[in-house]
Motif scaffolding. Structure first.
Motif, PDB file in Angstrom:
ATOM      1  N   LEU A  82       1.928   0.053   1.219  1.00  0.00           N
ATOM      2  CA  LEU A  82       2.865   1.034   1.763  1.00  0.00           C
ATOM      3  C   LEU A  82       3.260   2.067   0.711  1.00  0.00           C
ATOM      4  O   LEU A  82       3.428   3.255   1.030  1.00  0.00           O
ATOM      5  CB  LEU A  82       4.116   0.321   2.293  1.00  0.00           C
ATOM      6  N   ALA A  83       3.402   1.640  -0.543  1.00  0.00           N
ATOM      7  CA  ALA A  83       3.698   2.594  -1.613  1.00  0.00           C
ATOM      8  C   ALA A  83       2.570   3.618  -1.747  1.00  0.00           C
ATOM      9  O   ALA A  83       2.816   4.828  -1.859  1.00  0.00           O
ATOM     10  CB  ALA A  83       3.920   1.851  -2.927  1.00  0.00           C
ATOM     11  N   GLY A  84       1.322   3.137  -1.740  1.00  0.00           N
ATOM     12  CA  GLY A  84       0.187   4.047  -1.794  1.00  0.00           C
ATOM     13  C   GLY A  84       0.122   4.952  -0.579  1.00  0.00           C
ATOM     14  O   GLY A  84      -0.218   6.145  -0.682  1.00  0.00           O
ATOM     15  N   LEU A  85       0.459   4.412   0.593  1.00  0.00           N
ATOM     16  CA  LEU A  85       0.460   5.214   1.820  1.00  0.00           C
ATOM     17  C   LEU A  85       1.477   6.348   1.732  1.00  0.00           C
ATOM     18  O   LEU A  85       1.181   7.492   2.112  1.00  0.00           O
ATOM     19  CB  LEU A  85       0.757   4.302   3.006  1.00  0.00           C
ATOM     20  N   PHE A  86       2.666   6.034   1.246  1.00  0.00           N
ATOM     21  CA  PHE A  86       3.698   7.061   1.128  1.00  0.00           C
ATOM     22  C   PHE A  86       3.286   8.161   0.145  1.00  0.00           C
ATOM     23  O   PHE A  86       3.558   9.346   0.361  1.00  0.00           O
ATOM     24  CB  PHE A  86       5.024   6.437   0.699  1.00  0.00           C
ATOM     25  N   VAL A  87       2.621   7.753  -0.942  1.00  0.00           N
ATOM     26  CA  VAL A  87       2.165   8.749  -1.915  1.00  0.00           C
ATOM     27  C   VAL A  87       1.120   9.671  -1.289  1.00  0.00           C
ATOM     28  O   VAL A  87       1.180  10.906  -1.419  1.00  0.00           O
ATOM     29  CB  VAL A  87       1.595   8.046  -3.163  1.00  0.00           C
ATOM     30  N   LEU A  88       0.144   9.098  -0.612  1.00  0.00           N
ATOM     31  CA  LEU A  88      -0.895   9.912   0.018  1.00  0.00           C
ATOM     32  C   LEU A  88      -0.322  10.797   1.112  1.00  0.00           C
ATOM     33  O   LEU A  88      -0.743  11.951   1.270  1.00  0.00           O
ATOM     34  CB  LEU A  88      -1.986   9.009   0.600  1.00  0.00           C
ATOM     35  N   ARG A  89       0.637  10.290   1.841  1.00  0.00           N
ATOM     36  CA  ARG A  89       1.252  11.115   2.883  1.00  0.00           C
ATOM     37  C   ARG A  89       2.073  12.249   2.284  1.00  0.00           C
ATOM     38  O   ARG A  89       2.118  13.352   2.830  1.00  0.00           O
ATOM     39  CB  ARG A  89       2.135  10.256   3.789  1.00  0.00           C
ATOM     40  N   ALA A  90       2.702  11.981   1.134  1.00  0.00           N
ATOM     41  CA  ALA A  90       3.505  13.015   0.482  1.00  0.00           C
ATOM     42  C   ALA A  90       2.651  14.182   0.005  1.00  0.00           C
ATOM     43  O   ALA A  90       3.098  15.338  -0.002  1.00  0.00           O
ATOM     44  CB  ALA A  90       4.287  12.414  -0.690  1.00  0.00           C
ATOM     45  N   ILE A  91       1.402  13.898  -0.400  1.00  0.00           N
ATOM     46  CA  ILE A  91       0.518  14.974  -0.866  1.00  0.00           C
ATOM     47  C   ILE A  91      -0.413  15.453   0.249  1.00  0.00           C
ATOM     48  O   ILE A  91      -1.376  16.167   0.005  1.00  0.00           O
ATOM     49  CB  ILE A  91      -0.318  14.508  -2.075  1.00  0.00           C
ATOM     50  N   ASP A  92      -0.101  15.015   1.491  1.00  0.00           N
ATOM     51  CA  ASP A  92      -0.849  15.434   2.678  1.00  0.00           C
ATOM     52  C   ASP A  92      -2.324  15.069   2.570  1.00  0.00           C
ATOM     53  O   ASP A  92      -3.211  15.884   2.840  1.00  0.00           O
ATOM     54  CB  ASP A  92      -0.687  16.943   2.895  1.00  0.00           C
ATOM     55  N   TYR A  93      -2.565  13.804   2.172  1.00  0.00           N
ATOM     56  CA  TYR A  93      -3.930  13.311   2.039  1.00  0.00           C
ATOM     57  C   TYR A  93      -4.168  12.243   3.104  1.00  0.00           C
ATOM     58  O   TYR A  93      -3.250  11.486   3.443  1.00  0.00           O
ATOM     59  CB  TYR A  93      -4.149  12.704   0.649  1.00  0.00           C
ATOM     60  N   PRO A  94      -5.364  12.135   3.675  1.00  0.00           N
ATOM     61  CA  PRO A  94      -5.624  11.147   4.733  1.00  0.00           C
ATOM     62  C   PRO A  94      -5.329   9.723   4.261  1.00  0.00           C
ATOM     63  O   PRO A  94      -5.694   9.330   3.156  1.00  0.00           O
ATOM     64  CB  PRO A  94      -7.122  11.328   5.028  1.00  0.00           C
ATOM     65  N   TYR A  95      -4.664   8.971   5.130  1.00  0.00           N
ATOM     66  CA  TYR A  95      -4.284   7.602   4.762  1.00  0.00           C
ATOM     67  C   TYR A  95      -4.503   6.624   5.929  1.00  0.00           C
ATOM     68  O   TYR A  95      -3.865   5.566   5.989  1.00  0.00           O
ATOM     69  CB  TYR A  95      -2.815   7.555   4.330  1.00  0.00           C
ATOM     70  N   GLY A  96      -5.397   6.964   6.831  1.00  0.00           N
ATOM     71  CA  GLY A  96      -5.622   6.123   8.005  1.00  0.00           C
ATOM     72  C   GLY A  96      -6.052   4.703   7.671  1.00  0.00           C
ATOM     73  O   GLY A  96      -5.606   3.733   8.301  1.00  0.00           O
ATOM     74  N   LEU A  97      -6.896   4.561   6.653  1.00  0.00           N
ATOM     75  CA  LEU A  97      -7.365   3.228   6.275  1.00  0.00           C
ATOM     76  C   LEU A  97      -6.223   2.372   5.738  1.00  0.00           C
ATOM     77  O   LEU A  97      -6.205   1.140   5.948  1.00  0.00           O
ATOM     78  CB  LEU A  97      -8.476   3.340   5.228  1.00  0.00           C
ATOM     79  N   LEU A  98      -5.263   3.000   5.064  1.00  0.00           N
ATOM     80  CA  LEU A  98      -4.123   2.246   4.548  1.00  0.00           C
ATOM     81  C   LEU A  98      -3.240   1.735   5.682  1.00  0.00           C
ATOM     82  O   LEU A  98      -2.621   0.673   5.563  1.00  0.00           O
ATOM     83  CB  LEU A  98      -3.311   3.113   3.583  1.00  0.00           C
ATOM     84  N   LYS A  99      -3.168   2.486   6.773  1.00  0.00           N
ATOM     85  CA  LYS A  99      -2.411   2.010   7.928  1.00  0.00           C
ATOM     86  C   LYS A  99      -3.067   0.754   8.505  1.00  0.00           C
ATOM     87  O   LYS A  99      -2.379  -0.205   8.887  1.00  0.00           O
ATOM     88  CB  LYS A  99      -2.333   3.102   9.004  1.00  0.00           C
ATOM     89  N   ILE A 100      -4.401   0.752   8.549  1.00  0.00           N
ATOM     90  CA  ILE A 100      -5.114  -0.436   9.021  1.00  0.00           C
ATOM     91  C   ILE A 100      -4.868  -1.615   8.080  1.00  0.00           C
ATOM     92  O   ILE A 100      -4.611  -2.747   8.518  1.00  0.00           O
ATOM     93  CB  ILE A 100      -6.619  -0.144   9.138  1.00  0.00           C
ATOM     94  N   ALA A 101      -4.934  -1.347   6.768  1.00  0.00           N
ATOM     95  CA  ALA A 101      -4.697  -2.410   5.785  1.00  0.00           C
ATOM     96  C   ALA A 101      -3.280  -2.972   5.919  1.00  0.00           C
ATOM     97  O   ALA A 101      -3.076  -4.192   5.826  1.00  0.00           O
ATOM     98  CB  ALA A 101      -4.934  -1.882   4.375  1.00  0.00           C
ATOM     99  N   ALA A 102      -2.308  -2.095   6.147  1.00  0.00           N
ATOM    100  CA  ALA A 102      -0.926  -2.553   6.314  1.00  0.00           C
ATOM    101  C   ALA A 102      -0.796  -3.438   7.553  1.00  0.00           C
ATOM    102  O   ALA A 102      -0.133  -4.487   7.514  1.00  0.00           O
ATOM    103  CB  ALA A 102       0.010  -1.353   6.418  1.00  0.00           C
ATOM    104  N   ASN A 103      -1.434  -3.044   8.639  1.00  0.00           N
ATOM    105  CA  ASN A 103      -1.394  -3.864   9.852  1.00  0.00           C
ATOM    106  C   ASN A 103      -2.047  -5.225   9.635  1.00  0.00           C
ATOM    107  O   ASN A 103      -1.564  -6.250  10.132  1.00  0.00           O
ATOM    108  CB  ASN A 103      -2.092  -3.134  11.002  1.00  0.00           C
ATOM    109  N   LEU A 104      -3.151  -5.239   8.882  1.00  0.00           N
ATOM    110  CA  LEU A 104      -3.834  -6.505   8.604  1.00  0.00           C
ATOM    111  C   LEU A 104      -2.954  -7.426   7.759  1.00  0.00           C
ATOM    112  O   LEU A 104      -2.922  -8.650   7.985  1.00  0.00           O
ATOM    113  CB  LEU A 104      -5.153  -6.241   7.879  1.00  0.00           C
TER     114      LEU A 104
END
Length: 255
Positions: A82-104
């Motif tokens: 989630l920390a990595g996801l927030f960083v990527l979202r803050a710089i407007d970078y794709p983070y779809g795979l991290l959402k899947i990883a978080a769900n897993l």
């Protein structure tokens, strides 16, 4: 023997779609999260293990401590992802795979918690304790395949991989279902048989020899029923007495 080439091609295409720079960066974040979680888990697990070795722990504290040992890794990994996801979202970078990883990881934590709760609250004993990791891994694997969208193609592919045995059809999917259902139903059968045996031990109206005989009869009946249910739900034909006799034979062996 049949094989679904289309299903295999679809799976390869799905994998190829993930081969991008964005996916590489997301995978790097996941790897870092796993390494961090593994390191934290080792430290915390030592502390919790030493706590369990102490005398005077109440049953409630012991259960909570053992549950914490099972949840440290997925929860720490989830926080890191989630920390990595927030960083990527803050710089407007794709983070779809991290959402899947978080769900897993959420699914992993829930499965571990539910299976441990089942073992402690409903089916205490060495049988479920020995199978706990296998059950957790199997359930989480099915959930993971569903979350990433691979479960349906995999099921279709296993169903296509089949052989004809006379008038019957045997597929890889049927074999996998038979193994999983047999494990589940046998586990329930052994648990029920153990509960019945404990009730008989507590009864003053049943002597030792009668208790042993009744326990074997109950276990035989439950194991036979479990195997027959697994064979039926797996889609196998039980019309012949040979299959029925084989299931009873296995039941006698377990009894």
């Amino acid at each position: 023997m049949e094989f679904s080439v289309e299903a295999l091609k679809g799976l390869i295409i799905r994998l190829a779609d993930y081969a991008t720079l964005e996916t590489g960066i997301s995978l790097a974040v996941v790897v870092i999260a796993v390494l961090v979680a593994w390191s934290v888990h080792r430290v915390v697990d030592r502390a919790l293990s030493s706590r369990l070795d102490r005398q005077g722990l109440t049953a409630r504290h012991e259960v909570t401590t053992r549950l914490a040992r099972r949840l440290v890794f997925p929860l720490v990994a989830l926080l890191a992802v989630l920390a990595g996801l927030f960083v990527l979202r803050a710089i407007d970078y794709p983070y779809g795979l991290l959402k899947i990883a978080a769900n897993l990881l959420v699914a992993l934590a829930l499965v571990r918690m539910l299976v441990y709760g089942l073992r402690v609250g409903f089916a205490q004993g060495p049988t479920l304790k020995a199978w706990e990791k296998f059950i957790s891994t199997t359930v989480w694997s099915i959930v993971a395949l569903h979350l990433v969208g691979w479960l349906e193609p995999l099921v279709l592919g296993m169903d296509k991989l089949s052989i004809d045995l006379g008038d019957s059809r045997l597929s890889l999917l049927m074999v996998v279902k038979l193994v999983l259902l047999s494990a589940l139903y046998l586990l329930v059968a052994f648990w029920v048989a153990g509960v019945v045996e404990q009730r008989m031990r507590a009864s003053r109206h049943i002597n030792a020899s009668m208790r042993v005989g009744l326990s074997k009869v109950v276990k035989f009946a439950l194991v036979s029923l479990a195997i027959l249910l697994a064979l039926t739900e797996a889609g196998l034909n039980l019309a012949s007495l040979t299959v029925f006799g084989g299931a009873l034979g296995v039941g006698i062996g377990f009894g």
